[in-house]
Design a protein around this motif. Structure first.
Motif, PDB file in Angstrom:
ATOM      1  N   TYR A  85       0.822  -1.205   0.000  1.00  0.00           N
ATOM      2  CA  TYR A  85       0.000   0.000   0.000  1.00  0.00           C
ATOM      3  C   TYR A  85       0.863   1.265   0.000  1.00  0.00           C
ATOM      4  CZ  TYR A  85      -4.063  -2.856   1.439  1.00  0.00           C
ATOM      5  OH  TYR A  85      -5.072  -3.766   1.515  1.00  0.00           O
ATOM      6  N   LYS A  86       1.951   1.228   0.751  1.00  0.00           N
ATOM      7  CA  LYS A  86       2.793   2.424   0.915  1.00  0.00           C
ATOM      8  C   LYS A  86       3.390   2.901  -0.404  1.00  0.00           C
ATOM      9  CE  LYS A  86       4.180   1.117   5.614  1.00  0.00           C
ATOM     10  NZ  LYS A  86       5.317   0.718   6.470  1.00  0.00           N
ATOM     11  N   ASP A  87       3.611   1.975  -1.327  1.00  0.00           N
ATOM     12  CA  ASP A  87       4.235   2.318  -2.613  1.00  0.00           C
ATOM     13  C   ASP A  87       3.230   2.429  -3.751  1.00  0.00           C
ATOM     14  OD1 ASP A  87       6.805   2.263  -1.433  1.00  0.00           O
ATOM     15  OD2 ASP A  87       6.918   0.087  -1.678  1.00  0.00           O
ATOM     16  N   ASP A  88       1.963   2.310  -3.432  1.00  0.00           N
ATOM     17  CA  ASP A  88       0.922   2.322  -4.468  1.00  0.00           C
ATOM     18  C   ASP A  88       0.197   3.671  -4.454  1.00  0.00           C
ATOM     19  OD1 ASP A  88      -1.243   1.921  -6.148  1.00  0.00           O
ATOM     20  OD2 ASP A  88      -1.588  -0.133  -5.474  1.00  0.00           O
ATOM     21  N   PRO A  89       0.320   4.482  -5.508  1.00  0.00           N
ATOM     22  CA  PRO A  89      -0.330   5.803  -5.528  1.00  0.00           C
ATOM     23  C   PRO A  89      -1.847   5.746  -5.562  1.00  0.00           C
ATOM     24  CG  PRO A  89       0.637   5.287  -7.668  1.00  0.00           C
ATOM     25  CD  PRO A  89       1.110   4.220  -6.718  1.00  0.00           C
ATOM     26  N   SER A  90      -2.399   4.570  -5.863  1.00  0.00           N
ATOM     27  CA  SER A  90      -3.862   4.448  -5.894  1.00  0.00           C
ATOM     28  C   SER A  90      -4.434   4.041  -4.543  1.00  0.00           C
ATOM     29  CB  SER A  90      -4.294   3.441  -6.961  1.00  0.00           C
ATOM     30  OG  SER A  90      -3.901   2.128  -6.603  1.00  0.00           O
ATOM     31  N   VAL A  91      -3.560   3.922  -3.541  1.00  0.00           N
ATOM     32  CA  VAL A  91      -3.989   3.562  -2.192  1.00  0.00           C
ATOM     33  C   VAL A  91      -3.665   4.713  -1.240  1.00  0.00           C
ATOM     34  CG1 VAL A  91      -3.716   1.959  -0.261  1.00  0.00           C
ATOM     35  CG2 VAL A  91      -3.605   1.103  -2.618  1.00  0.00           C
ATOM     36  N   LEU A  92      -4.654   5.130  -0.470  1.00  0.00           N
ATOM     37  CA  LEU A  92      -4.463   6.183   0.531  1.00  0.00           C
ATOM     38  C   LEU A  92      -4.550   5.566   1.919  1.00  0.00           C
ATOM     39  CD1 LEU A  92      -4.234   9.203   1.340  1.00  0.00           C
ATOM     40  CD2 LEU A  92      -6.745   9.284   1.278  1.00  0.00           C
ATOM     41  N   ILE A  93      -3.530   5.798   2.739  1.00  0.00           N
ATOM     42  CA  ILE A  93      -3.525   5.312   4.122  1.00  0.00           C
ATOM     43  C   ILE A  93      -3.868   6.469   5.052  1.00  0.00           C
ATOM     44  CG2 ILE A  93      -2.124   4.332   5.973  1.00  0.00           C
ATOM     45  CD1 ILE A  93      -0.429   2.966   3.842  1.00  0.00           C
ATOM     46  N   ILE A  94      -4.878   6.264   5.887  1.00  0.00           N
ATOM     47  CA  ILE A  94      -5.297   7.263   6.868  1.00  0.00           C
ATOM     48  C   ILE A  94      -5.178   6.654   8.258  1.00  0.00           C
ATOM     49  CG2 ILE A  94      -7.200   8.698   7.707  1.00  0.00           C
ATOM     50  CD1 ILE A  94      -8.327   8.711   4.890  1.00  0.00           C
ATOM     51  N   LYS A  95      -4.500   7.339   9.164  1.00  0.00           N
ATOM     52  CA  LYS A  95      -4.376   6.858  10.538  1.00  0.00           C
ATOM     53  C   LYS A  95      -5.230   7.728  11.459  1.00  0.00           C
ATOM     54  CE  LYS A  95       0.231   4.765  10.295  1.00  0.00           C
ATOM     55  NZ  LYS A  95       1.587   4.700  10.896  1.00  0.00           N
ATOM     56  N   TYR A  96      -5.885   7.074  12.420  1.00  0.00           N
ATOM     57  CA  TYR A  96      -6.620   7.838  13.423  1.00  0.00           C
ATOM     58  C   TYR A  96      -6.502   7.151  14.776  1.00  0.00           C
ATOM     59  CZ  TYR A  96     -10.298   4.925  11.206  1.00  0.00           C
ATOM     60  OH  TYR A  96     -11.018   3.917  10.618  1.00  0.00           O
ATOM     61  N   PHE A  97      -6.459   7.984  15.812  1.00  0.00           N
ATOM     62  CA  PHE A  97      -6.092   7.542  17.152  1.00  0.00           C
ATOM     63  C   PHE A  97      -7.279   7.628  18.102  1.00  0.00           C
ATOM     64  CE2 PHE A  97      -2.448   9.133  14.895  1.00  0.00           C
ATOM     65  CZ  PHE A  97      -1.460   8.207  15.158  1.00  0.00           C
ATOM     66  N   CYS A  98      -7.217   6.805  19.167  1.00  0.00           N
ATOM     67  CA  CYS A  98      -8.353   6.747  20.088  1.00  0.00           C
ATOM     68  C   CYS A  98      -8.495   8.033  20.903  1.00  0.00           C
ATOM     69  CB  CYS A  98      -8.247   5.524  21.001  1.00  0.00           C
ATOM     70  SG  CYS A  98      -6.795   5.481  22.048  1.00  0.00           S
ATOM     71  N   ASP A  99      -7.406   8.791  21.099  1.00  0.00           N
ATOM     72  CA  ASP A  99      -7.550  10.011  21.888  1.00  0.00           C
ATOM     73  C   ASP A  99      -8.247  11.117  21.115  1.00  0.00           C
ATOM     74  OD1 ASP A  99      -5.406  10.240  20.206  1.00  0.00           O
ATOM     75  OD2 ASP A  99      -4.048  11.136  21.672  1.00  0.00           O
ATOM     76  N   TRP A 100      -8.550  10.882  19.825  1.00  0.00           N
ATOM     77  CA  TRP A 100      -9.392  11.805  19.061  1.00  0.00           C
ATOM     78  C   TRP A 100     -10.876  11.501  19.267  1.00  0.00           C
ATOM     79  CZ3 TRP A 100      -6.526  11.357  13.687  1.00  0.00           C
ATOM     80  CH2 TRP A 100      -5.281  11.987  13.793  1.00  0.00           C
ATOM     81  N   ASN A 101     -11.177  10.345  19.848  1.00  0.00           N
ATOM     82  CA  ASN A 101     -12.559   9.898  19.976  1.00  0.00           C
ATOM     83  C   ASN A 101     -13.207  10.516  21.211  1.00  0.00           C
ATOM     84  OD1 ASN A 101     -14.982   8.566  20.044  1.00  0.00           O
ATOM     85  ND2 ASN A 101     -14.123   6.514  19.785  1.00  0.00           N
ATOM     86  N   CYS A 102     -14.036  11.512  20.986  1.00  0.00           N
ATOM     87  CA  CYS A 102     -14.666  12.240  22.094  1.00  0.00           C
ATOM     88  C   CYS A 102     -15.831  11.470  22.692  1.00  0.00           C
ATOM     89  CB  CYS A 102     -15.135  13.612  21.608  1.00  0.00           C
ATOM     90  SG  CYS A 102     -16.289  13.553  20.216  1.00  0.00           S
ATOM     91  N   PHE A 103     -16.159  10.306  22.142  1.00  0.00           N
ATOM     92  CA  PHE A 103     -17.299   9.533  22.624  1.00  0.00           C
ATOM     93  C   PHE A 103     -16.897   8.453  23.625  1.00  0.00           C
ATOM     94  CE2 PHE A 103     -18.355  10.895  18.248  1.00  0.00           C
ATOM     95  CZ  PHE A 103     -19.393  11.746  18.552  1.00  0.00           C
ATOM     96  N   ILE A 104     -15.612   8.394  23.979  1.00  0.00           N
ATOM     97  CA  ILE A 104     -15.156   7.395  24.945  1.00  0.00           C
ATOM     98  C   ILE A 104     -14.413   8.080  26.086  1.00  0.00           C
ATOM     99  CG2 ILE A 104     -14.938   5.637  23.137  1.00  0.00           C
ATOM    100  CD1 ILE A 104     -11.903   5.991  23.301  1.00  0.00           C
TER     101      ILE A 104
END
Length: 231
Positions: free
Chosen positions: A167-186
Motif C-alpha cells: 500500500y505504501k508504494d501504491d499511488p492508488s492507495v491512501l492510508i489514513i491513521k486515526y487515534f483513540c484520543d481523538w474519539n470524544c465519545f469514549i
C-alpha cells in the motif's frame, strides 16, 4: 463523528482504488466504515455496496448495527431483508453485509458472484487473502471506479503486513491513521490506562500508538494459538 473519522468520510475517491483506515483500539474504526458506506449510498443512488467483516456475527454487531443506527432514525430505510442482511434505502441504494467465511457447501464465500459498486471491509487485517481477492473481484462491472474502504488495526499478521507494505508504494492507495484520543465519545484516559495494563509494550505501541514496531531479533510473526494451530 469525531476528528479521527473525518479523513475517511471526506476523502475524494477519484483516482483511488483503496482507502486504508488504520485505527487504534477504540478509535471508532467500524463506525467510520458505516459512515462512509452511508455517504456513498446517499451520494450514488441505485448503487450496490458490499460490507464485509470477519464473521457474520461480527458484521451484524458492528457494520450493520452502526449503519442502521444512522439511516434508521432518519427514515431512509425502504426495506431490511434480515435473513440476507441486505438493506435497501429509499433512493434504491443497497448495502449487502457478509462475513468473510467460506461456506461448508462449496468452500467459497457467500458474496462470490455478486457485483458491487464499492466495498467497505472491517477488521481487514484479520481477513484471509482469498477473501480480499474476491472482494476486489466484486467490482468487475464498474472496475474503473470501484473502490474499497478498509478499517483495520495495525496488526502484525504476515499476510496483512505484506499488503500494508505494498500500500505504501501504491499511488492508488491512501492510508489514513486515526487515534483513540481523538474519539470524544469514549473515556480516553481510562481506556488508555486499561490498554496499558492489558497489552505488552510492543502491542501498545502498535495497536494504540500506531508505531510500526517490529519485534526485536524476530523475523516471524508472534505465535498465536488460534492463528497458527488449527484442528
Amino acid at each position: 463523528i469525531h476528528e479521527g473519522q473525518v479523513g475517511c468520510c471526506t476523502v475524494r475517491r477519484k483516482s483511488l482504488r483503496r482507502v486504508a483506515g488504520v485505527g487504534a483500539m477504540g478509535a471508532g474504526k467500524s463506525r467510520s466504515g458505516a459512515l462512509r458506506l452511508t455517504l456513498e449510498l446517499l451520494d450514488h443512488p441505485n448503487t450496490t455496496w458490499g460490507a464485509v467483516s470477519t464473521t457474520i456475527p461480527h458484521v451484524e454487531a458492528n457494520l450493520l448495527k452502526y449503519f442502521l443506527e444512522i439511516v434508521g432514525p432518519l427514515g431512509w430505510v425502504e426495506k431490511h431483508l434480515k435473513k440476507d442482511r441486505h438493506v435497501v434505502l429509499v433512493n434504491n441504494g443497497i448495502a449487502e453485509f457478509y462475513g468473510a467465511v467460506k461456506t461448508k457447501a462449496d468452500g467459497g464465500y457467500a458474496f462470490q458472484g455478486r457485483s458491487w459498486d464499492g466495498a467497505v471491509v472491517d477488521e481487514s487485517s484479520k481477513i484471509e487473502e482469498d477473501a480480499h481477492k474476491e472482494i476486489v473481484a466484486r467490482g468487475r462491472v464498474v472496475a474503473s471506479r470501484y473502490v474499497v474502504y478498509e478499517c483495520t488495526l495495525l496488526d502484525d499478521f504476515p499476510d496483512f503486513l505484506l499488503r500494508y507494505e505494498k500500500y505504501k508504494d501504491d499511488p492508488s492507495v491512501l492510508i489514513i491513521k486515526y487515534f483513540c484520543d481523538w474519539n470524544c465519545f469514549i473515556d480516553v484516559a481510562a481506556h488508555l490506562e486499561n490498554l496499558k495494563s492489558a497489552l505488552t509494550d510492543r502491542e501498545y505501541r502498535r495497536l494504540v500508538l500506531l508505531i510500526e514496531d517490529p519485534a526485536e531479533r524476530r523475523v516471524y510473526s508472534p505465535f498465536r494459538l488460534r492463528v497458527h494451530v488449527r484442528p
